[in-house]
Design an enzyme around this catalytic site. Sequence first.
Site, PDB file in Angstrom:
ATOM      1  N   ILE A  29       0.822  -1.217   0.000  1.00 50.85           N
ATOM      2  CA  ILE A  29       0.000   0.000   0.000  1.00 50.85           C
ATOM      3  C   ILE A  29       0.849   1.256   0.000  1.00 50.85           C
ATOM      4  O   ILE A  29       0.322   2.369  -0.037  1.00 50.85           O
ATOM      5  CB  ILE A  29      -0.966   0.043   1.197  1.00 50.85           C
ATOM      6  N   GLY A  30       2.164   1.132   0.035  1.00 48.30           N
ATOM      7  CA  GLY A  30       3.052   2.288  -0.034  1.00 48.30           C
ATOM      8  C   GLY A  30       4.438   1.834  -0.415  1.00 48.30           C
ATOM      9  O   GLY A  30       4.912   0.816   0.074  1.00 48.30           O
ATOM     10  N   ARG A  31       5.097   2.567  -1.311  1.00 48.23           N
ATOM     11  CA  ARG A  31       6.410   2.164  -1.775  1.00 48.23           C
ATOM     12  C   ARG A  31       7.373   3.329  -1.689  1.00 48.23           C
ATOM     13  O   ARG A  31       7.010   4.463  -1.974  1.00 48.23           O
ATOM     14  CB  ARG A  31       6.341   1.670  -3.225  1.00 48.23           C
ATOM     15  N   GLY A  32       8.616   3.051  -1.311  1.00 50.16           N
ATOM     16  CA  GLY A  32       9.626   4.091  -1.277  1.00 50.16           C
ATOM     17  C   GLY A  32      10.944   3.562  -0.771  1.00 50.16           C
ATOM     18  O   GLY A  32      11.049   2.424  -0.320  1.00 50.16           O
ATOM     19  N   VAL A  86       5.377  -0.252   2.567  1.00 52.29           N
ATOM     20  CA  VAL A  86       4.367  -0.471   3.596  1.00 52.29           C
ATOM     21  C   VAL A  86       3.321  -1.447   3.074  1.00 52.29           C
ATOM     22  O   VAL A  86       2.830  -1.310   1.948  1.00 52.29           O
ATOM     23  CB  VAL A  86       3.698   0.861   4.005  1.00 52.29           C
ATOM     24  N   ASP A 108       6.622  17.214  15.065  1.00 48.96           N
ATOM     25  CA  ASP A 108       5.935  17.315  13.772  1.00 48.96           C
ATOM     26  C   ASP A 108       4.441  17.047  13.956  1.00 48.96           C
ATOM     27  O   ASP A 108       3.844  16.256  13.235  1.00 48.96           O
ATOM     28  CB  ASP A 108       6.540  16.334  12.770  1.00 48.96           C
TER      29      ASP A 108
END
Length: 966
Positions: free
Chosen positions: A665-668, A673, A802
Amino acid sequence: MSPATRNIVFFSFLVFSLFSIVSSDELQILLNIKSSLLTSNPGVLDSWKLNSNHCGFTGVTCDSTNSVTEIDLSRQGLSGTFPFHSLCDLKSLRKLSLGFNSLSGTIPTDMNNCTNLTYLDIGNNLFSGSFPDFSSLSQLQYLYLNNSAFSGVFPWKSLRNATKLVVLSLGDNPFNTTPFPEEVVTLRSLSWLYLSNCSITGNIPPAIGDLTELRNLEISDSGLTGEIPPEIVKLTKLRQLEVYNNSLTGKLPPGFGSLTNLTLLDASTNYLEGDLSELRTLINLVSLQLFENRFSGEIPVEFGEFKDLVNLSLYTNNLTGSLPPKLGSLSDFDFIDASENHLTGPIPPDMCKRGTMKALLLLQNNLTGSIPKSYGNCSTLESFRVNHNSLEGAVPAGLWGLPKVEIIDLANNNFEGSITADIKNAKTLGALYLGFNKFSDELPEEIGEAEALTKIELNDNRFSWRIPSSIGKLKGLSSLKMQSNGFSGDIPDSIGSCSMLSELDMAQNELSGEIPHTLGSLPTLNALNLSDNKLSGKIPESLSSLKLSLLDLSNNGLSGRVPLSLSSYSGSFDGNPGLCSTTIKSFNRCTSSSGSHRDTRVFVLCIVFGLLILIASLVIFLYFKKTEKKEKQTLRRESWSIKSFRRMSFTEDDIVGSIKEENLIGRGGSGDVYRVVLGDGKELAVKYIRRSSTDTFTQKNFSSTMPILKENEGRSKEFEREVQTLSSIRHLNVVKLYCSITSDDSSLLVYEYLPKGSLWDILHSCEKSNLGWETRYDIALGAAKGLEYLHHGYERPVIHRDVKSSNILLDESFKPRIADFGLAKILQDKNGGLDSTHVVAGTYGYMAPEYGYSSKVNEKCDVYSFGVVLIELVTGRKPIEAEFGESKDILNWVSNNLNSKESVMEIVDKNIGEMYREDAVKMLRVAILCTARQPGRRPTMRSVVQMIEDAEPCRLMGIVISKEVM
């Protein structure tokens, strides 16, 4: 054997027997202590064994009779409950030192029986409850209870018998509020008094002057009021005086300059006034902190003669005149911040003469002259900020390329000349602010070698020529402002490689050629302004994929069709007579001029593009299949070890086996992820971190935001920090980390999965209309409680750094969780507990103003950011929107609408029902207090929680809105 000899032998045997009995008893007491403790420091208690001489135990000291006189187990990683109840059976014990551990539990009243104690240090632990009466400990000379989570009423009357005390350290405990205790000023032998942050209020009593042996006096972070008593000048032995973050008023008392032994003076964040003339004789000062007061007059010229002064903070006062010309020239000068005053004259030339200076902050004054050439050679300098002055001339060439500089801020002056090629050497430069000057000439190609740059502001200067294509090398660039210059030529395609870019402003230049289609590939671009140039050609269709809050392409020479998906940006295309649209009424309607031939050509092109997309999709599919297969093989080969932090219903095989393409569901580069669904239906979010990751993390539908990780010998600092912080936190409103699973090459972090995504997603999408005030209120209260726990309930305060709506995640019932601890910083108990960082972390629009220029970080920075989140909840607006104007944010917008009840009601989100609008205004009042400009005026998160509870719908809260607190 004579009778006398027999008596001596018998007596010796009796004494030896008694010693043996005593030694046996004390050995057993020490072994009982060991059995109650745990330690993260292997081997520290290994010597504590049954058949050993207890006087040889680590940390144990005995006298000539083998009786225990000292136990020193400080800083040994101890945890558990210390058995104080048996401690006083060590009849000769005089010293007990357990500081800087993680011991817990309560302190029993039995401690009152340790009547021989002269030294007691149980500070910096995790005890609970109140500290008991210690009236019988009349021999005490050293008492350290600081930062150990004691609460309730401190037994101040016990001090009446502790007349021998030399050190009394009670600070950083949430005791019940009390006026300055009169018992303290009767301790005439005190050398060290630490009462900071332990709820002392009222005036400093004149009798403080009777403590003439004091070397160190700290009463900061309290509720002190009134003036500093004149009697304080009697404390001629004082070396350290800290009374910061109180509400002290008046002037420094006459004769204050007689305290010539002072090396550290911190009276910052008060309401002190008058001039600084009393300080001109304090020749031994090393650090002087008087920021955020009301001091006026000139800075004494004698400060330039101080041979030990290394830190000087005078910002946010009303000081006038020039800085002492010799300031810093005689010492290993480190830091100056005299921002937000009315100073005139030049910058002192020799503050970096000794080659040690790290920060020069002189923002918002009336300084004149040029930057001395000496600063071009200051290789230690990390921050150089002089914006909003009247400085002029060329910048020393070397300044652009200082090897450690992280911020260069020269905005709003009259500087001229060019940026030199030296900037290629600035490998740590993160922010370059040059707006509103007279800089000219060409931007050097070498700027692309300043690889750490994240923000570049060149607006309102006289730059010209082409924009260098090397800009595309700046992979971390998030903001690029070049408007109001004379740049010409094409916009370089390479800007499309700046994958972190969120703001791009090139308005009011002489740019020509077409708009690069590569801009449409910038996944985080939020604001794009190319207006008032000479751009031509069509508007790239690729811009349709961007989610922009601001788009302005007006006043160019663009032609062709306005993409349908961009037609909602009203006014963004004015001044382009060649444009046409089927939906924007003010434009000519698009017509076909080439008839059926053109239609056929378009049809053929569509088919060709469709085939190309199909082929590309097939190639990508096969590539991912191959990658997945290879990854599965790698995962199977790796030897995994699991470290659990919570009860788990799964094994590492369940997690490792689910790391496959269909769950992504998430790439980097920092980590991919995955959403993992266990056999029982439970959902988890898993972050897979590879050791060799180098590309940029891109988030898809993952409902938890994680930090971007950088390689650091296999385990990044951010990874270690997030694991360390999250694994030890247990709170309903903080995201859960179940476990970490590691191998030599990879790491997996297993989190709870939050199906509703982030508060940002809900507030700033079409789902906002479904978010009623009751839900918004519950989110605000829950998030506040999460932050309150981080600041007040953890073993040491955790500063998130943050806080923003995208880091507040929501479960299926909209219950909030604080997430993303990649920037969190656990405050170390060092020099007063205030942390300074030279790396400005956080997110624009949420960052506290003092963090932006002084890099001073404490819990009040989080309070400010949370106040912005509250304003988001009330108004439904983003922190930065085009409507607010150039360099303005949501706080400016709110401040400008506090003139009447009607205008206040107008800024409340229209999706909040009429019956709840008054309740929303109550929350707005809390937000305004949280976002006070001066940190000392902001409440703690503990107070914020209370105020939000008081602002529960249908209840009243008596806080008056004032524009002065903005």
